[in-house]
Design an enzyme around this catalytic site. Structure first.
Site, mmCIF file in Angstrom:
data_model
loop_
_atom_site.group_PDB
_atom_site.id
_atom_site.type_symbol
_atom_site.label_atom_id
_atom_site.label_comp_id
_atom_site.label_asym_id
_atom_site.label_seq_id
_atom_site.Cartn_x
_atom_site.Cartn_y
_atom_site.Cartn_z
ATOM 1 N N SER A 189 0.853 -1.186 0.000
ATOM 2 C CA SER A 189 0.000 0.000 0.000
ATOM 3 C C SER A 189 0.887 1.234 0.000
ATOM 4 C CB SER A 189 -0.861 0.010 1.261
ATOM 5 O OG SER A 189 -1.412 1.299 1.445
ATOM 6 N N TYR A 215 -2.366 -0.619 10.315
ATOM 7 C CA TYR A 215 -2.432 -0.979 8.881
ATOM 8 C C TYR A 215 -1.128 -0.550 8.205
ATOM 9 C CZ TYR A 215 -4.286 -1.097 4.084
ATOM 10 O OH TYR A 215 -4.491 -1.357 2.748
HETATM 11 C C1 GCO Z 1 -7.139 4.473 4.689
HETATM 12 C C2 GCO Z 1 -7.276 3.610 3.448
HETATM 13 C C3 GCO Z 1 -5.878 3.457 2.892
HETATM 14 C C4 GCO Z 1 -5.870 3.031 1.476
HETATM 15 C C5 GCO Z 1 -4.899 1.931 1.180
HETATM 16 C C6 GCO Z 1 -4.355 2.138 -0.195
HETATM 17 O O1 GCO Z 1 -7.907 4.313 5.599
HETATM 18 O O2 GCO Z 1 -6.232 5.310 4.647
HETATM 19 O O3 GCO Z 1 -7.848 2.362 3.731
HETATM 20 O O4 GCO Z 1 -5.196 2.647 3.770
HETATM 21 O O5 GCO Z 1 -7.053 2.543 1.010
HETATM 22 O O6 GCO Z 1 -3.834 1.958 2.035
HETATM 23 O O7 GCO Z 1 -3.439 1.142 -0.473
#
Ligand code: GCO
Length: 254
Positions: free
Chosen positions: A145, A158
């Protein structure tokens, strides 16, 4: 010109492929002639997706398991190997999101997210490498990501998991390369997937995304698939340990 992008009956497992980016990659890899093995936790949805693609004449199989459940994941990988005689490609796509300020983040949520996003990716890669080493070839694609290299508020775990995916991709590439197994990552930017519905529907956040991307819009799931076919096909025969960013220029823009 030789069709560098054909996936020519390659047996490819895509985790988390009943919806979102995983489903988009599964559809396009099936169109590129792969034998696609769909994975997810929802058996009924997997079955529905299988029928949808089989109706179009594609070679599709399903194997339902949660990548965070070690025993089920290992058993599932063995079942795939038994049915298909091995595995040519793995796309580690399964991931969840949990948005919370760091001070409020529960460790149980940390464990749940890391268990799927990073540990699941490691576990599936290990099991796939054991299968691929037998025939001295294979491809692994990890879905990282833009949050693997940049951060924003409330998605600390994440971001941590995706940063780990970038590191794991390089480790896999270096260690498995001599065995004919290549590993690369795709770093998506902001895509309008179910994981992000709450963000897409937030006018303020959407304005932020539009302001931070040169094309001033969210990505649509099918727009990730070409990068995945490239990294799975002969067109990327000399690409290994690479992180291919698909973010319409978000990370290029200040
Ligand atoms: C968030 C999103 C992001 C993007 C993802 C792109 O809450 O910032 O979910 O995390 O969608 O990372 O790759």
């Amino acid at each position: 010109m030789k069709d560098l992008f054909t996936l020519n009956q390659r047996r490819i497992l895509i985790t988390g492929s009943s919806r979102g980016l995983g489903w988009a990659m599964a559809r396009t890899m099936a169109e590129a002639k792969a034998t696609v093995i769909l994975n997810g936790r929802d058996r009924d949805l997997l079955e529905k997706r299988r029928k949808e693609l089989e109706a179009q004449g594609y070679q599709i199989d399903t194997e339902a398991f949660d990548v965070a459940e070690t025993k089920n994941a290992i058993t599932g990988m063995q079942a795939i190997a038994d049915r298909h005689g091995g595995l040519d490609g793995l796309v580690n796509n399964a991931a969840i999101q949990h948005r919370q300020p760091i001070q409020d983040f529960e460790l149980s949520d940390y464990d749940r997210l890391m268990g799927i996003n990073l540990r699941g990716c490691f576990l599936l890669s290990r099991e796939a490498a054991r299968l691929m080493q037998k025939k001295g070839s294979g491809r692994i694609i990890n879905i990282a990501s833009v949050m693997g290299r940049q951060a924003r508020k409330t998605v600390s775990v994440y971001t941590t998991s995706k940063g780990g995916i970038v590191g794991l991709t390089k480790a896999l590439a270096v260690e498995l390369g001599p065995q004919g197994i290549r590993c690369n990552a795709i770093s998506p930017g902001f895509f309008a997937t179910e994981m992000n519905t709450v963000l897409v529907e937030d006018p303020k956040f959407s304005a932020f995304v539009e302001g931070r991307t040169p094309l001033e819009r969210w990505g649509q799931p099918p727009e990730i698939a070409g990068a995945a076919v490239f990294l799975m096909s002969e067109a990327s025969s000399f690409v290994n340990g690479h992180v291919l960013t698909v973010d319409v220029g978000l990370s290029a823009q200040v």
